[in-house]
Design a protein around this motif. Structure first.
Motif, PDB file in Angstrom:
ATOM      1  N   GLY A  23       3.769  25.393  -8.771  1.00 27.28           N
ATOM      2  CA  GLY A  23       4.763  24.468  -9.298  1.00 27.28           C
ATOM      3  C   GLY A  23       4.870  23.183  -8.523  1.00 27.28           C
ATOM      4  O   GLY A  23       5.955  22.591  -8.435  1.00 27.28           O
ATOM      5  N   GLY A  24       3.750  22.715  -7.946  1.00 27.85           N
ATOM      6  CA  GLY A  24       3.720  21.375  -7.381  1.00 27.85           C
ATOM      7  C   GLY A  24       3.495  20.357  -8.485  1.00 27.85           C
ATOM      8  O   GLY A  24       3.653  20.660  -9.670  1.00 27.85           O
ATOM      9  N   ILE A  25       3.078  19.150  -8.120  1.00 23.14           N
ATOM     10  CA  ILE A  25       2.951  18.107  -9.129  1.00 23.14           C
ATOM     11  C   ILE A  25       1.909  18.481 -10.172  1.00 23.14           C
ATOM     12  O   ILE A  25       2.119  18.247 -11.374  1.00 23.14           O
ATOM     13  CB  ILE A  25       2.621  16.732  -8.482  1.00 23.14           C
ATOM     14  CG1 ILE A  25       2.617  15.619  -9.534  1.00 23.14           C
ATOM     15  CG2 ILE A  25       1.336  16.775  -7.700  1.00 23.14           C
ATOM     16  CD1 ILE A  25       3.909  15.445 -10.282  1.00 23.14           C
ATOM     17  N   ASN A  26       0.785  19.082  -9.791  1.00 19.42           N
ATOM     18  CA  ASN A  26      -0.242  19.425 -10.775  1.00 19.42           C
ATOM     19  C   ASN A  26       0.242  20.486 -11.760  1.00 19.42           C
ATOM     20  O   ASN A  26       0.016  20.375 -12.967  1.00 19.42           O
ATOM     21  CB  ASN A  26      -1.508  19.916 -10.067  1.00 19.42           C
ATOM     22  CG  ASN A  26      -2.284  18.803  -9.402  1.00 19.42           C
ATOM     23  OD1 ASN A  26      -2.099  17.627  -9.718  1.00 19.42           O
ATOM     24  ND2 ASN A  26      -3.155  19.152  -8.473  1.00 19.42           N
ATOM     25  N   GLY A  27       0.901  21.520 -11.258  1.00 18.85           N
ATOM     26  CA  GLY A  27       1.405  22.562 -12.147  1.00 18.85           C
ATOM     27  C   GLY A  27       2.538  22.080 -13.028  1.00 18.85           C
ATOM     28  O   GLY A  27       2.599  22.402 -14.219  1.00 18.85           O
ATOM     29  N   ALA A  28       3.442  21.290 -12.447  1.00 18.26           N
ATOM     30  CA  ALA A  28       4.593  20.802 -13.212  1.00 18.26           C
ATOM     31  C   ALA A  28       4.155  19.891 -14.344  1.00 18.26           C
ATOM     32  O   ALA A  28       4.638  19.997 -15.482  1.00 18.26           O
ATOM     33  CB  ALA A  28       5.566  20.079 -12.279  1.00 18.26           C
ATOM     34  N   VAL A  29       3.225  18.970 -14.057  1.00 18.29           N
ATOM     35  CA  VAL A  29       2.796  18.040 -15.092  1.00 18.29           C
ATOM     36  C   VAL A  29       1.955  18.745 -16.144  1.00 18.29           C
ATOM     37  O   VAL A  29       1.998  18.398 -17.336  1.00 18.29           O
ATOM     38  CB  VAL A  29       2.050  16.841 -14.455  1.00 18.29           C
ATOM     39  CG1 VAL A  29       0.625  17.197 -14.069  1.00 18.29           C
ATOM     40  CG2 VAL A  29       2.082  15.638 -15.359  1.00 18.29           C
ATOM     41  N   SER A  30       1.198  19.767 -15.756  1.00 14.65           N
ATOM     42  CA  SER A  30       0.434  20.553 -16.735  1.00 14.65           C
ATOM     43  C   SER A  30       1.368  21.300 -17.673  1.00 14.65           C
ATOM     44  O   SER A  30       1.139  21.354 -18.888  1.00 14.65           O
ATOM     45  CB  SER A  30      -0.494  21.530 -16.013  1.00 14.65           C
ATOM     46  OG  SER A  30      -1.450  20.855 -15.226  1.00 14.65           O
ATOM     47  N   ALA A  31       2.436  21.877 -17.115  1.00 15.78           N
ATOM     48  CA  ALA A  31       3.409  22.589 -17.941  1.00 15.78           C
ATOM     49  C   ALA A  31       4.085  21.651 -18.927  1.00 15.78           C
ATOM     50  O   ALA A  31       4.263  21.978 -20.105  1.00 15.78           O
ATOM     51  CB  ALA A  31       4.455  23.265 -17.054  1.00 15.78           C
TER      52      ALA A  31
END
Length: 567
Positions: A23-31
């Motif tokens: 849930g860092g920037i990569n995971g958050a923006v992918s979600a």
């Protein structure tokens, strides 16, 4: 039931198109990207959202001026385009800011050459910022007397972007966007194992807070574990053509160092000829970052790190008295996960000093796993779009991308909020000096949710009162955080949903009677003592001023109950 409990219930025994791990920037923006295009998404992180690398950035949204030194023109162009798009989409959250660079006579580049680089940077960036300036030594002395110009030959000024709040809060805005589009998301949920059976992944998850284990299934997985992507892929047997190496960076938060202008970044070359900065953070300055090769993502600030940065800044600024370790309010430390091609062997084979913050996305089409390597906050929208394209290519149908999964509300919505705030004289409710208008802050942090906060303040003016004094957070913001920001531990609020820990000295936090009310609002009267003890490292270490602080009043509880229920 809390927002987090609601979402864990959705994930437990659920069936999703995509499970996102990290849930860092990569995971958050992918979600946000996937949910915004109609996919059913579950997002988990074994800690809080943005609790690792994504909470340790420089808070800058920039195109990579320094990458020009390695002639990475295409990367600079792409990052500048991403920077421009973020600044257009988040006008209240991302501010254009001058970078004011003083160049020593013995530095790597003379001012005229750096000026050509700044001009090229402006052109490559599509003229998305104000034009650069070439600075004489005399002009630097006049415009920023805090800079020691004894050995300065001249300088340049160019522009990039800066987050007005902190990086972790910006990451959480994408988590909120994903939730509003229908995603299930939960922090402190750990991936125990994942096995592919037939056309689905069966993942065993564990609630880190309670210890409960449960299952969920998904057709695809996105590995967005940041510094831990290699370890996570090994856990389910995925091999990749890329891998991660680590560079440690630290920042020191100190009292404000600038004298004339507080809305600019000061830039210097250190003794190793690497750039470091003095970045504004409200009433504070942030010095950094360093660049140290490390072999583990788990890092800490060392005495040598502190000594190096303090020596560098004291040599380049005219500070009376010079900075010492006693002036440090907070430290930030994290690793940059730098992406390289896998070649086998040891990581020391890589010339890490020449690596940029580019990202790579790799897809195992047979196993339906998408892995995100590297990257930086500036490039986040591209990451979200590229991940969605990969998920769609391996069989998950998505709706057309309307670009409504990112950005701030429309201008008309903003205009209506400020109209209402003016009518109720919101900004006149506080008289604290050197702070931004309350209406600006509520709009920037909460967008459409700020309308309900205005209603709560109308019904109970005490909702606009500061709770912790120097922390500059009003009571209604705490109720909103408890309702909609999935605060599980007190540190989540103090360090990531807010930046209180970064700008308020420990002594002020420990003597704040209002922290007791903060804990009760966030966790309820029954759980406040446990969370305070957890935060301070033991029940016997909770300061007396905090322990005996006031409780929330019935009037403010009633006003908070009028807020819209969480999804």
């Amino acid at each position: 039931m809390s927002l987090r409990e609601t979402h864990i219930d959705r994930i437990r025994d659920g069936s999703f198109d995509t499970l996102i791990v990290g849930g860092g920037i990569n995971g958050a923006v992918s979600a946000a990207s996937l949910a915004g295009r109609g996919a059913s998404v579950a997002l988990i992180d074994r800690g809080d959202f943005a609790h690792f690398t994504s909470q340790a950035s420089s808070n800058l949204v920039w195109g990579g001026f320094k990458y020009l030194e390695n002639y990475e023109l295409w990367l600079v162009f792409k990052l500048c385009q991403s920077r421009n798009r973020l600044m257009r989409s988040y006008r209240a959250n991302i501010q254009q800011i001058p970078f004011y660079a003083a160049l020593d006579k013995a530095g790597p580049h003379p001012p005229w050459f750096a000026g050509l680089g700044a001009l090229a940077y402006w052109v490559i960036g599509g003229f998305g910022t104000r034009r650069p300036r070439l600075l004489s030594r005399e002009r630097i002395e006049q415009e920023e007397p805090a800079i020691d110009t004894t050995n300065v030959a001249g300088g340049i000024e160019y522009r990039d972007g800066v987050l007005i709040d902190n990086d972790a809060r910006f990451v959480f805005s994408f988590v909120r966007s994903a939730i509003e589009a229908g995603a299930a998301a939960a922090n402190y949920v750990e991936l125990v194992s994942a096995v592919r059976k037939g056309d689905r992944w069966i993942a065993r998850l564990r609630d880190v807070d309670t210890g409960e284990e449960f299952l969920t299934t998904a057709r695809t997985i996105v590995n967005a574990a940041g510094p831990f992507v290699d370890e996570t892929n090994r856990g389910w047997g995925t091999t990749t053509d890329h891998r991660i190496v680590y560079s440690k960076g630290i920042h020191l938060v100190v009292p404000r160092l600038t004298t004339n202008r507080h809305d600019q970044v000061l830039a210097f070359y250190d003794d190793t000829e690497r750039l470091f900065y003095v970045i504004p953070m409200g009433r504070r300055s942030v010095i950094g970052t360093t660049d140290t090769r490390v072999d583990t993502p788990y890092t800490e600030v060392t005495a040598d790190d502190v000594e190096f940065l303090l020596d560098q800044i004291n040599d380049r600024m005219d500070l009376d008295p010079p900075l010492t370790s006693a002036d440090i309010i907070a430290e930030r430390c994290g690793v940059r996960p730098l992406v390289v091609k896998s070649r086998g062997g040891d990581q020391t084979e890589v010339d890490w000093t020449k690596l940029s913050r580019k990202h790579a996305i790799e897809t195992d089409r047979d196993e339906r796993v998408v892995t995100i390597f590297g990257g930086k906050l500036t490039d986040c929208l591209n990451v979200g779009e590229e991940v969605a394209a990969e998920i769609e290519a391996i069989g998950i149908p998505l709706e057309k991308d309307l670009h409504n999964w990112f950005g701030e509300p429309a201008k008309a919505t903003r205009k209506e909020f400020f109209r209402q705030a003016r009518l109720m004289k919101l900004d006149g409710l506080r008289t604290k000096p050197d702070v931004e208008p309350l209406s600006d802050r509520l709009w920037r942090r909460y967008g459409r949710r700020a309308f309900a906060m205005l209603d709560a303040i109308r019904s109970e003016p005490a909702m606009a009162e500061d709770i912790m004094g120097s922390a500059d957070y009003i009571r209604i913001e705490l109720h909103e955080a408890a309702r909609s920001e999935m605060v599980t531990k007190l540190e989540d609020f103090m360090r990531r949903r807010s930046k209180i820990e970064l700008v308020v000295p420990d002594a002020d936090i420990e003597s704040s009677a209002g922290l007791r009310e903060v804990a009760e609002i966030l966790f309820g009267a029954d759980d406040a003592d446990r969370r305070l003890a957890e935060y301070f490292g033991g029940d016997d270490r909770v300061p007396e001023a905090v322990r005996m602080g006031p409780r929330p009043s019935d009037a403010t509880r009633t006003a908070a109950d009028a807020l819209v229920s969480p999804r």
